[in-house]
Design a protein around this motif. Sequence first.
Motif, PDB file in Angstrom:
ATOM      1  N   UNK A 113       0.833  -1.198   0.000  1.00 27.58           N
ATOM      2  CA  UNK A 113       0.000   0.000   0.000  1.00 27.58           C
ATOM      3  C   UNK A 113       0.873   1.255   0.000  1.00 27.58           C
ATOM      4  N   UNK A 114       0.299   2.340  -0.487  1.00 29.10           N
ATOM      5  CA  UNK A 114       1.008   3.622  -0.463  1.00 29.10           C
ATOM      6  C   UNK A 114       1.313   4.031   0.971  1.00 29.10           C
ATOM      7  N   UNK A 115       0.386   3.779   1.881  1.00 27.99           N
ATOM      8  CA  UNK A 115       0.627   4.159   3.279  1.00 27.99           C
ATOM      9  C   UNK A 115       1.799   3.383   3.863  1.00 27.99           C
ATOM     10  N   UNK A 116       1.934   2.095   3.497  1.00 26.84           N
ATOM     11  CA  UNK A 116       3.077   1.315   3.970  1.00 26.84           C
ATOM     12  C   UNK A 116       4.374   1.865   3.395  1.00 26.84           C
ATOM     13  N   UNK A 135      -4.128  13.371   3.583  1.00 26.40           N
ATOM     14  CA  UNK A 135      -5.236  13.437   2.624  1.00 26.40           C
ATOM     15  C   UNK A 135      -4.873  14.334   1.436  1.00 26.40           C
ATOM     16  N   UNK A 136      -4.265  15.461   1.728  1.00 24.02           N
ATOM     17  CA  UNK A 136      -3.949  16.478   0.708  1.00 24.02           C
ATOM     18  C   UNK A 136      -3.013  15.920  -0.362  1.00 24.02           C
ATOM     19  N   UNK A 137      -2.056  15.088   0.050  1.00 21.99           N
ATOM     20  CA  UNK A 137      -1.063  14.565  -0.875  1.00 21.99           C
ATOM     21  C   UNK A 137      -1.442  13.220  -1.489  1.00 21.99           C
ATOM     22  N   UNK A 138      -2.474  12.580  -0.986  1.00 24.60           N
ATOM     23  CA  UNK A 138      -2.833  11.248  -1.503  1.00 24.60           C
ATOM     24  C   UNK A 138      -4.287  11.199  -1.968  1.00 24.60           C
ATOM     25  N   UNK A 139      -5.225  11.258  -1.043  1.00 23.93           N
ATOM     26  CA  UNK A 139      -6.645  11.145  -1.393  1.00 23.93           C
ATOM     27  C   UNK A 139      -7.082  12.218  -2.384  1.00 23.93           C
ATOM     28  N   UNK A 146      -4.629   6.162   1.265  1.00 23.47           N
ATOM     29  CA  UNK A 146      -3.400   5.458   0.882  1.00 23.47           C
ATOM     30  C   UNK A 146      -3.309   4.047   1.451  1.00 23.47           C
ATOM     31  N   UNK A 147      -4.152   3.722   2.408  1.00 23.29           N
ATOM     32  CA  UNK A 147      -4.148   2.359   2.964  1.00 23.29           C
ATOM     33  C   UNK A 147      -4.621   1.332   1.950  1.00 23.29           C
ATOM     34  N   UNK A 371      -5.817  -0.310  -7.222  1.00 21.59           N
ATOM     35  CA  UNK A 371      -5.746  -1.378  -6.217  1.00 21.59           C
ATOM     36  C   UNK A 371      -4.333  -1.917  -6.024  1.00 21.59           C
ATOM     37  N   UNK A 372      -4.035  -2.313  -4.802  1.00 22.98           N
ATOM     38  CA  UNK A 372      -2.735  -2.905  -4.490  1.00 22.98           C
ATOM     39  C   UNK A 372      -2.582  -4.205  -5.280  1.00 22.98           C
TER      40      UNK A 372
END
Length: 430
Positions: A113-116, A135-139, A146-147, A371-372
Amino acid sequence: DNGVTDFIILEARDEIGGRMRAVDFAGVKLEVGANWIQGVDASGSGGYAVNPIWALARRCGLQGEFSDLRSLLVYEDGTDVTDKLRWDDIELALEGAAKDSIAMQQAGEPDISLSAGLADNGWTPATPGDNFLDWYYTDFCLAEPPTVASLYRAQPDYTHTDFGDEDFFVTDQRGYAHLVECLGAEFLNEDRLCLKTTIKLIEYGDDCVCATDVNGVKYCANYGIFTFSIGVLLQQSKKTAMTFKPDLPKYKRDAISTFRAVVFLKIFLEFNETNWDNNVQYIGHASSNREDYTLFQPMGQFFDSKPNVLLATLTGETAFRVAAQDIEITKQEVRNALTSMYGEFRPEIIDILVPDWASNPLYRGSYADTPIGLRYQTQDIIAAPVGKLYFGGGVTNKLYTDYVHGAYLAGVDVANSILRDMWRIDRLDL
């Protein structure tokens, strides 16, 4: 340009443009769909490739303003916390995640995942301000947290590394779709464009493609190009949706089901007075809930005559929920968020616009998720023709999935594929 003149375009709406869609609100034309040209090198001196949409915008005189992510004020519980934001930390984490993504893909390692990927580079949101930046940089781009987003597809950000690090916010009162009209003026006429033509059945084979509309009118051709959204494709198994005859092959249906449609929900709000700063492009809401009306854009920054209009952007599951709920509940939620930001908020909402991307049968969402574990071959499978039916649209572009320029380049690719097939058949006939 290649001598193909016998074609028609079937469009369900009453105008061309697809998800470029402008509406009149508060006396000004605003974009409820695509709004930015992303990936621009305005000076032309950065050594980037030219974004084809930016080139078209310059040719057609499209009006707008360049975005500045740092033109921002962020509030938490009535306090301005802009100076406390950890800008450097998240930007360094994104740079590290991009390098890791390249190295991991080259080594054949599985996607994460992006968050990882961000966590591996020192970024884990710990405060409401961190939630906002996350949120600003991903969602704000992916329309999902990002999860659940793929590191490999989010980083590197090929749109900006290939075309330039600037974004252009379209404010043209002819609408973003003016680009399509401008381009189409070279070859479209009433004989080649059929508006208000909703297709219910597509029949395909090795010799031709036929499309039947809701009124029973059938259109047949030697080739067909299908550019429906991923949301519509995901609905095809339902009796009320558009269907294929024969059914699409299982391998293609499986590839389509890899995705899901996300909603990037833009809510426009007109107030009786102004209680915010129109001198910045963005106003942020730092909260423990990262999807709680996280971002507002004051339209007074772009339209001097409309200082009392705000644009609120919602993503993720919150976007789906708000798009479906009663409008009065949405108004109250907006007021609650603005009150949380400013401590006190006096202006009253006098008009509101909530677009119908999630429920509209022509779209069933804004665009495709990332999707991951998504393989590039999956998009090749979606793009691959079945018989003489070819597939285009932004979801088939692997580097710029569902960006406007991605959709444009996908169209170029599918047109070239058909031309190659036509030329191959011509040579065989000789």
